[in-house]
Design an enzyme around this catalytic site. Structure first.
Site, PDB file in Angstrom:
ATOM      1  N   SER A  76      26.844 -30.587  25.211  1.00 57.36           N
ATOM      2  CA  SER A  76      26.319 -30.561  23.843  1.00 57.36           C
ATOM      3  C   SER A  76      26.024 -29.160  23.328  1.00 57.36           C
ATOM      4  CB  SER A  76      25.044 -31.408  23.780  1.00 57.36           C
ATOM      5  OG  SER A  76      23.955 -30.678  24.317  1.00 57.36           O
ATOM      6  N   HIS A  77      25.291 -29.105  22.230  1.00 59.48           N
ATOM      7  CA  HIS A  77      24.771 -27.851  21.700  1.00 59.48           C
ATOM      8  C   HIS A  77      23.275 -27.725  21.970  1.00 59.48           C
ATOM      9  CE1 HIS A  77      28.242 -27.300  18.557  1.00 59.48           C
ATOM     10  NE2 HIS A  77      28.653 -27.214  19.797  1.00 59.48           N
ATOM     11  N   GLY A  78      22.765 -28.539  22.884  1.00 58.56           N
ATOM     12  CA  GLY A  78      21.372 -28.371  23.284  1.00 58.56           C
ATOM     13  C   GLY A  78      20.394 -29.266  22.548  1.00 58.56           C
TER      14      GLY A  78
END
Ligand SMILES: *[C@@H]1O[C@H](CO)[C@@H](O)[C@H](O)[C@H]1NC(C)=O
Ligand SMILES: *[C@@H]1O[C@H](CO)[C@@H](O)[C@H](O)[C@H]1NC(C)=O
Ligand SMILES: *[C@@H]1O[C@H](CO)[C@@H](O)[C@H](O)[C@H]1NC(C)=O
Ligand SMILES: *[C@@H]1O[C@H](CO)[C@@H](O)[C@H](O)[C@H]1NC(C)=O
Ligand SMILES: *[C@@H]1O[C@H](CO)[C@@H](O)[C@H](O)[C@H]1NC(C)=O
Ligand SMILES: *[C@@H]1O[C@H](CO)[C@@H](O)[C@H](O)[C@H]1NC(C)=O
Ligand SMILES: *[C@@H]1O[C@H](CO)[C@@H](O)[C@H](O)[C@H]1NC(C)=O
Ligand SMILES: *[C@@H]1O[C@H](CO)[C@@H](O)[C@H](O)[C@H]1NC(C)=O
Ligand SMILES: *[C@@H]1O[C@H](CO)[C@@H](O)[C@H](O)[C@H]1NC(C)=O
Ligand SMILES: *[C@@H]1O[C@H](CO)[C@@H](O)[C@H](O)[C@H]1NC(C)=O
Ligand SMILES: *[C@@H]1O[C@H](CO)[C@@H](O)[C@H](O)[C@H]1NC(C)=O
Ligand SMILES: *[C@@H]1O[C@H](CO)[C@@H](O)[C@H](O)[C@H]1NC(C)=O
EC number: 3.2.1.67
Length: 433
Positions: free
Chosen positions: A263-265
């Site tokens: 993911s992007h966090g």
């Protein structure tokens, strides 16, 4: 419950969560327990339901014409509203939007499969439109006291492949969101939680993937927006955008026991995108997260203090507001590019513009603690970046008990810009070192 998110393609995904007690009926509402972190108050009591409405699919109901189960689903919700349980235990096709914002005291057992059609022209014209980030929704829930559960069997398939492929050719397409909780007071779950309070999301699997060369786009796990008192816990997200993100006006939120991959966090923001708006993210506790193969672990992203184009169909910056009292505690990193990223120049690659227009969003009272693991090779030996647009815009940000390392084994470095380094127990270096 498994969700193949908006932009998701069908893969057989057996949820191993929420095992079924053999002595209980599968249709009964599961008893969810929150914890170990809990909000300061109990959510309102949700009384037992005493009516059931099974939803036949087109085939079993002998329904002719358009292959769309939406009318039968709507009928069941009307019949079972105010005290019943709607049971979706077959395979359903959704070919038109479904507005369920009138609900009150209803349970929804999704033990079958719900699949959205991929007729993009139709959906672009007919989905529910939201101004926020040019998004749209196929299905929305709202009202009061709604519990939605899948008992380890339910599958929601957004049929995203056609969308990813269309996005590659036409990047200004509206961004559809599979499910939106809009204006719900007291409920369990969903993808975009907007205008809602007292929501518990637990034991959900989200898998987003593309099987063509076109990447899956905007497949966020969970987003909160204009919502207060939300707990998101014990779930798996496999995607290529934020795992969980706190959009404007997200307050009193706990995220815990999450496993995120690709993911992007866990992200605050983006904030400050719209010049006329005021964005608040406050009282957030992120606890016990395992983050793998992501661009970022813990992330705070806000736009600079001026409005400029970002990508087709999306521009931003100049909006004011603040981020306050956010804690990231107990966070495992595996192969993430940055373990921590604070960015006040989101959506703008020209640093000169960012230096000239510091962000209108102040970030304060943030703690990063008890983080470990190893980053990816991408910025090795740098493992994180805490970059503020000016010293007045970032106050009381601390980091301690951080033992994140880089794959090369060199001393890990953290880029710190305009930060109070006396509060950062990490090896700060300057951006150009
Ligand atoms: C939330 O409520 C506002 C105000 O009623 C409305 O304009 C908006 O469409 C709602 N939903 C979302 C996702 O913003
Ligand atoms: C997780 O996402 C990646 C990248 O999009 C994909 O290759 C992989 O198959 C996905 N895994 C599952 C279980 O969906
Ligand atoms: C952390 O989350 C995992 C699930 O991802 C869970 O098994 C574990 O018990 C949790 N630990 C704590 C201390 O809450
Ligand atoms: C996790 O993400 C990576 C990279 O996107 C992918 O290769 C891998 O299959 C994913 N793992 C799972 C369990 O889905
Ligand atoms: C957020 O809340 C503040 C204070 O209530 C309000 O002024 C602002 O308009 C809200 N912003 C959004 C994006 O809803
Ligand atoms: C900070 O946020 C946490 C978690 O939401 C909350 O428990 C705490 O009361 C907040 N602190 C203040 C000073 O508001
Ligand atoms: C991360 O990605 C690697 C390589 O793609 C994969 O082997 C690993 O299983 C992924 N981690 C998780 C937790 O899925
Ligand atoms: C939304 O999309 C329209 C049409 O592509 C575009 O003109 C507008 O700037 C977009 N809005 C935002 C906030 O990006
Ligand atoms: C960055 O912005 C400045 C000021 O607007 C401009 O002079 C400069 O050419 C820009 N640089 C790039 C690489 O676009
Ligand atoms: C936003 O910041 C810019 C400079 O960075 C400033 O000129 C502008 O007045 C600010 N706007 C608001 C609403 O605070
Ligand atoms: C700094 O932030 C932490 C976390 O929110 C808070 O407990 C503490 O009181 C703040 N310190 C100051 C001096 O404001
Ligand atoms: C420091 O963080 C580690 C996890 O990396 C945790 O096991 C340990 O208990 C923490 N130490 C303290 C003093 O909190």
């Amino acid at each position: 419950m498994a969700i193949l998110s908006t932009f998701a393609l069908f893969v057989a995904l057996l949820s191993f969560l929420d095992p079924i007690d053999a002595h209980k009926t599968i249709l009964e509402r599961p008893k969810l327990h929150w914890g170990p972190k809990t909000p300061g108050h109990q959510f309102p009591h949700s009384p037992k339901r005493h009516k059931t409405c099974y939803v036949p699919n087109c085939l079993s109901s002998g329904h002719h014409g358009k292959n769309d189960d939406t009318p039968e689903i709507l009928k069941a919700f009307k019949n079972c509203n105010k005290g019943g349980t709607v049971i979706l235990n077959e395979e359903y096709t959704i070919a038109s939007p479904l507005d369920l914002t009138f609900l009150e005291a209803v349970d929804v057992a999704i033990t079958g499969t719900i699949k959205f059609t991929n007729d993009i022209d139709y959906w672009v014209k007919n989905s529910f439109k939201y101004d926020f980030q040019n998004s749209s929704a196929f299905w929305r829930f709202g009202g009061k006291d709604v519990n939605i559960y899948g008992r380890g069997q339910g599958l929601i398939d957004g049929n995203g492949q056609a969308w990813y492929d269309a996005f590659a050719a036409e990047p200004t397409l509206l961004r559809p969101i599979l499910l939106v909780l809009d204006g719900l007071e007291h409920g369990s779950w969903f993808n975009l939680i907007a205008n809602s309070t007292d929501i518990l999301v637990s034991d959900i699997d989200i898998a987003v993937k593309s099987e063509s060369k076109n990447p899956a786009k905007n497949g966020d796990g969970w987003d909160t927006f204009r919502s207060d008192s939300v707990v998101i816990q014990d779930s798996h997200v496999n995607n290529s955008d934020d795992c969980v993100s706190f959009k404007p006006n997200s307050t009193n939120i706990i995220v815990q026991g999450m496993q995120c991959n690709g993911s992007h966090g866990i992200s605050v923001g983006s904030l400050g995108q719209y010049p006329a708006e005021y964005d608040i993210v406050e009282n957030i506790y992120v606890y016990n997260v395992s983050m793998s193969n992501a661009s970022d672990g813990a992330r705070i992203k806000v736009w600079p203090g001026t409005n400029t184009p970002f990508e087709p169909g999306l521009s931003g910056g100049g909006g004011a507001g603040y981020v306050k009292n956010v804690t990231y505690d107990t966070f495992y990193n595996s192969n993430n590019d940055w373990a921590i990223e604070i960015n006040q120049c989101y959506g703008q690659s020209n640093q000169t513009i960012c230096d000239k227009y510091p962000s209108n969003i102040t970030i304060s009272d943030v703690i990063f603690k008890n983080m470990w693991g190893t980053t990816s090779t991408k910025y090795d030996p740098k493992v994180g970046t805490l970059t503020c647009s000016s010293t007045e815009k970032c106050l009381n940000i601390s980091a301690y008990n951080i033992s994140v390392i880089d794959p090369s084994g060199k001393t890990p470095q953290w880029i710190c810009t305009n930060m109070d380094e006396s509060l950062l127990d990490i090896n700060c270096v300057s951006a150009n070192s």
